[in-house]
Design an enzyme around this catalytic site. Structure first.
Site, PDB file in Angstrom:
ATOM      1  N   HIS A  21      37.351  42.695  40.220  1.00 25.90           N
ATOM      2  CA  HIS A  21      37.144  41.365  40.564  1.00 25.90           C
ATOM      3  C   HIS A  21      38.658  40.867  40.613  1.00 25.90           C
ATOM      4  O   HIS A  21      39.256  40.115  41.494  1.00 25.90           O
ATOM      5  CB  HIS A  21      36.251  40.722  39.871  1.00 25.90           C
ATOM      6  CG  HIS A  21      35.952  39.535  40.294  1.00 25.90           C
ATOM      7  ND1 HIS A  21      34.874  38.823  41.399  1.00 25.90           N
ATOM      8  CD2 HIS A  21      36.641  38.183  39.866  1.00 25.90           C
ATOM      9  CE1 HIS A  21      35.021  37.561  41.285  1.00 25.90           C
ATOM     10  NE2 HIS A  21      35.938  37.095  40.777  1.00 25.90           N
ATOM     11  N   GLU A  22      39.254  40.729  39.415  1.00 23.46           N
ATOM     12  CA  GLU A  22      40.395  39.928  39.154  1.00 23.46           C
ATOM     13  C   GLU A  22      41.441  40.792  39.771  1.00 23.46           C
ATOM     14  O   GLU A  22      42.416  40.058  40.245  1.00 23.46           O
ATOM     15  CB  GLU A  22      40.759  39.881  37.732  1.00 23.46           C
ATOM     16  CG  GLU A  22      39.709  39.255  36.900  1.00 23.46           C
ATOM     17  CD  GLU A  22      39.508  37.789  37.406  1.00 23.46           C
ATOM     18  OE1 GLU A  22      40.353  37.152  38.003  1.00 23.46           O
ATOM     19  OE2 GLU A  22      38.311  37.253  37.193  1.00 23.46           O
ATOM     20  N   HIS A  25      41.734  39.118  43.169  1.00 24.00           N
ATOM     21  CA  HIS A  25      42.685  37.813  43.047  1.00 24.00           C
ATOM     22  C   HIS A  25      43.969  37.984  43.210  1.00 24.00           C
ATOM     23  O   HIS A  25      45.005  37.713  43.732  1.00 24.00           O
ATOM     24  CB  HIS A  25      42.203  37.107  42.025  1.00 24.00           C
ATOM     25  CG  HIS A  25      40.773  36.348  42.080  1.00 24.00           C
ATOM     26  ND1 HIS A  25      40.232  35.886  43.354  1.00 24.00           N
ATOM     27  CD2 HIS A  25      39.713  36.363  41.239  1.00 24.00           C
ATOM     28  CE1 HIS A  25      38.965  35.336  43.142  1.00 24.00           C
ATOM     29  NE2 HIS A  25      38.508  35.709  41.887  1.00 24.00           N
TER      30      HIS A  25
END
Length: 451
Positions: A21-22, A25
């Site tokens: 998920h990170e 980003h």
């Protein structure tokens, strides 16, 4: 050992999904030329870090193993005195709104992509599952619709099904949408049949429970054939042999292994008459089941056992798919899971579904451990499901979550100006309060399930 395995399975599942998920980003931020100061695996105090790259981004491991974050150069998080003009141009809030939307949305999208990759790999490999052959309880909704034990369901509402999980999925979808079930089945001796259950039959179902069971449908089990007789057991003393087919217990016919076992379990210490078929010849024998202790959801109970292994495994199939087909099925599975999750959230908000369905880390850990024990295919399928859930959760329009930020930026696109700082601060506090409330509810539900 089970506790350690459960803990490891949980940390690997949630930890890896947070990292992906990170990474979403991070990669999109770099692509948009936003300066990234830190990429942390875990939350809280940094216990190890190293700096790499032209920007000397700090890659860190923090004390709390669950969670993670990407820290970008952001005016909202402190003064920018001493920052060069070149770096100021790379500060997050100075980017146009579409870049900010892309960076924020990249995290949940990464979770969906992980799920697609995992499902596609599983579909290409193929997972051995029970076939879509069913047993049907007499006088149930399914029975009244014309379904019979031994039918193989091949299609539900226009969607092909080959295994039990696909059949169950389509039934749950229909129950949520309160639509009729149109079934295509194959029946021995009669060929292809088209049957249906009206929408009214599904409207009263508890979608929190086992939907197929409420309709009277279960996985078809084999006939009760003896596979093995234990030495010195009641079955051996009764003269049972491997290959014997059980046809009745005390004059009551048994069609499959579960119905035979259900007749034996309450018979501890009692004499039971078994009607059997041996090499095509009918025989009757008597057996006295021994008392044994068994753990159930209601505690430890006394049951009867005869010391014979009975065939109980359903018909299993493995259906591998080609890469294009597997990818298409994976995308469809992720989309269907997202829509079903959102529908369930809507029903919880409207009161149609109990808030007891909100689950937290304890339940996730429990299922992570159980699926890890079942095998790698089941564990990876569970990880894919949790990845989708994380993606959907983060897209909810709650301040402090990615969805809340996307809501801000969407309003900025519509109005042409950013959200006032004071409004943003109030929204963040409300969002944090709501998120903490949901977390407490989830933990409460987890503990209640354990107790």
């Amino acid at each position: 050992m089970n506790i350690l395995q459960t803990a490891l399975a949980f940390v690997v599942c949630l930890g890896s999904l947070v990292v992906f998920h990170e990474l979403g980003h991070y990669l999109v931020a770099r692509w948009c030329n936003v300066k990234v100061l830190r990429f942390s695996v875990g939350m809280g105090k940094v216990v190890w870090s190293r700096r790499f790259g032209k920007d000397q981004t700090e890659w860190a491991i923090s004390a709390l193993p669950l969670g993670g974050y990407v820290k970008m150069l952001d005016a909202r998080e402190g003064e920018l005195t001493g920052v060069s003009e070149a770096d100021l141009q790379r500060e997050f809030t100075r980017q146009n709104v579409w870049k900010r939307i892309a960076i924020v949305a990249a995290g949940p999208i990464a979770n969906f992509l992980v799920a697609i990759v995992l499902y596609a790999g599983l579909f290409m490999h193929g997972v051995e599952e029970p076939a879509s052959k069913i047993s049907v309880h007499a006088d149930s909704q399914a029975w009244q619709a014309g379904l019979r034990s031994g039918d193989t369901v091949t299609e539900v509402n226009g969607q092909p099904v080959r295994v039990w999980s696909e059949l169950r999925w389509q039934m749950v979808q229909a129950a949520i949408d309160k639509q009729a079930l149109r079934l295509a089945v194959e029946r021995s001796g009669q060929g292809h049949l088209n049957l249906s259950l009206p929408a009214a039959a599904l409207q009263g179902l508890n979608i929190e429970g086992d939907v197929p069971a409420q309709l009277g449908v279960d996985v078809a089990r084999p006939a009760p054939v003896v596979l093995q007789v234990l030495p010195g057991s009641p079955a051996e003393r009764a003269g049972l042999r491997a290959g014997d087919l059980m046809t009745a217990v005390d004059g009551v016919a048994v069609d499959d292994s579960p119905s035979f076992i259900d007749k034996i379990r309450p018979g501890a210490g009692k004499t039971l008459l078994l009607a059997i078929q041996r090499n095509g010849q009918p025989l009757t024998v008597s057996v006295v089941p021994e008392a044994a202790q068994a753990k159930t959801s209601k505690g430890t109970v006394t049951v009867g056992k005869i010391g014979a292994e009975i065939a109980n495994r359903p018909d299993m199939i493995n259906v591998p798919s080609s890469p294009p087909v597997a990818l298409g099925k994976a995308v469809a599975r992720v989309w269907d899971t997202c829509t079903m999750t959102l529908k369930m959230i809507g029903k919880m908000l409207s009161g149609e579904v109990s808030l007891k369905n909100v689950t937290g880390p304890i339940t996730i850990a429990d299922y992570a451990g159980k699926t890890a024990q079942m095998g790698m295919e089941y564990y990876l399928s569970f990880v894919a499901f949790i990845s989708i859930s994380l993606g959907v959760m983060n897209l909810l329009p709650i301040p402090v979550l990615d969805g809340g930020h996307l809501l801000y930026y969407s309003l900025e696109v519509l109005t042409g100006r950013s959200l006032p700082e004071r409004v943003g601060e109030i929204a963040q506090r409300l969002g944090m309060g709501l998120l903490l409330t949901l977390m407490l509810l989830a933990v409460f539900n987890d503990v209640a399930r354990l107790l």
